[in-house]
Structures are given as structure tokens and as C-alpha cells.
Scaffold this active site. Sequence first.
Site, PDB file in Angstrom:
ATOM      1  CB  SER A 179      19.889  -0.247  -6.814  1.00 18.86           C
ATOM      2  OG  SER A 179      20.943  -0.652  -7.641  1.00 18.86           O
ATOM      3  CG  HIS A 200      17.917  -0.938 -10.407  1.00 20.13           C
ATOM      4  ND1 HIS A 200      17.452   0.273 -10.830  1.00 20.13           N
ATOM      5  CD2 HIS A 200      19.155  -0.713  -9.962  1.00 20.13           C
ATOM      6  CE1 HIS A 200      18.376   1.187 -10.632  1.00 20.13           C
ATOM      7  NE2 HIS A 200      19.410   0.620 -10.109  1.00 20.13           N
ATOM      8  CG  ASP A 239      14.120   1.586 -11.394  1.00 22.89           C
ATOM      9  OD1 ASP A 239      13.049   1.957 -11.899  1.00 22.89           O
ATOM     10  OD2 ASP A 239      14.506   0.403 -11.395  1.00 22.89           O
TER      11      ASP A 239
END
Length: 195
Positions: free
Chosen positions: A18, A45, A136
Site C-alpha cells: 500500500s 490496496h 492487510d
Amino acid sequence: MKAETVKKDFPIVCVGGSAGGLDAYIRLLRDLPADMGVAIVIVNHLRIVATQLHEILPRYTEMPVELITEGLSIQPDHVFIIPSQRDLHVLDGEFRLKPISKPRGWPDVITVFLRSLAHHWDGRLIAVIVSGYDGDGSAALCGIRDVGGITIAQTPDTAWQPEMPASAIASGCVDFILSPENIAREIVRIAQEKA
């Protein structure tokens, strides 16, 4: 029958990241040969912004870089990029896109894709978590190891945002903690091992 076997017998490397991920993706791709027989899937993400990785990353690799579309066939020696606002799955050697299942808060698209790979991919699996906020991907790492996959986290002090790799390491299911350049070397080693 043979086509189905070919589709599913090569390794997939999922690189999840990310914030600060672009730096890691570039450093990783620059050190990967274009003909090692591995599919690279970058699961970045993003919540709202459309990805531009498929426009940026071709400068750093000789592999074709494609934005994933529904039903796209997974091929070795390609780099695939998740589109924004979608969950990514794999089924019968193809990518499947679904509406994002967690539209509020931090997405869990990396976790969703890794779990799909663990259930629906017969080739070797390598899960890589690089720079980013939140955790994540961490929740799926033990599942990747359970099916014989290999898990790698970026060394937090080499990440622009160490939260995501630190969360992966805290899961207790990471096999290697490496810089992006050394992650590339490990992927090459694993790819050669399967030959």
C-alpha cells in the site's frame, strides 16, 4: 487437458502493499528476470484512487504488465495489477473480480486474494508483504504456509511505511524477512528450485 495443467503448474507470487509500495515494487521488479516462469500479481490496496501501476511499472521490467480484467488468463512471465475497488480471486486458471467486500476502513484485498490462491491454485505460492499501512494480508499468511507456500515480509527498516510488513511478521507465519532486492533473489531461487 494439457492446457489446464499448463495453466496451474507454475508459481504465483502475490506482492501485497500500500503506502510506499511503489518503491518496493520497483526495487523488486528491477531484480527479477523476465523468463523465470513465474506470474507476479501486485495487489496494492487502494480505497478510492485508480491505480496507475500498469502505466508506471513497465519502465522497470521486461515482463508485460497488465491491469487485471474479469476472466483474464493467468500466465507466467507477466506482471498483473489489481484494479482499484475490486476484490481479486482466482478460479480455473483465471482472475475473477468482485465488488470490494470491505468498502469502509482499510481494505483487505490482499487477504482476500491470498485466501483464494490457497484454495484454488495448484502451483507454488509465494506471498510477499511490502510497505503499507494497516495489516492487510497478515491474516492469510498462515493459510499460505499450510498449503506449502512461502511467505516473505519486507524488512521494516527498508519500507517507507513499515506497518504492513511489521504486522505480517507479527503473525508468526513469515518465512523470510528481506529487502526488496533480496526478496527478488529469493523468488529467483524458488523458481529455479521447481525446475
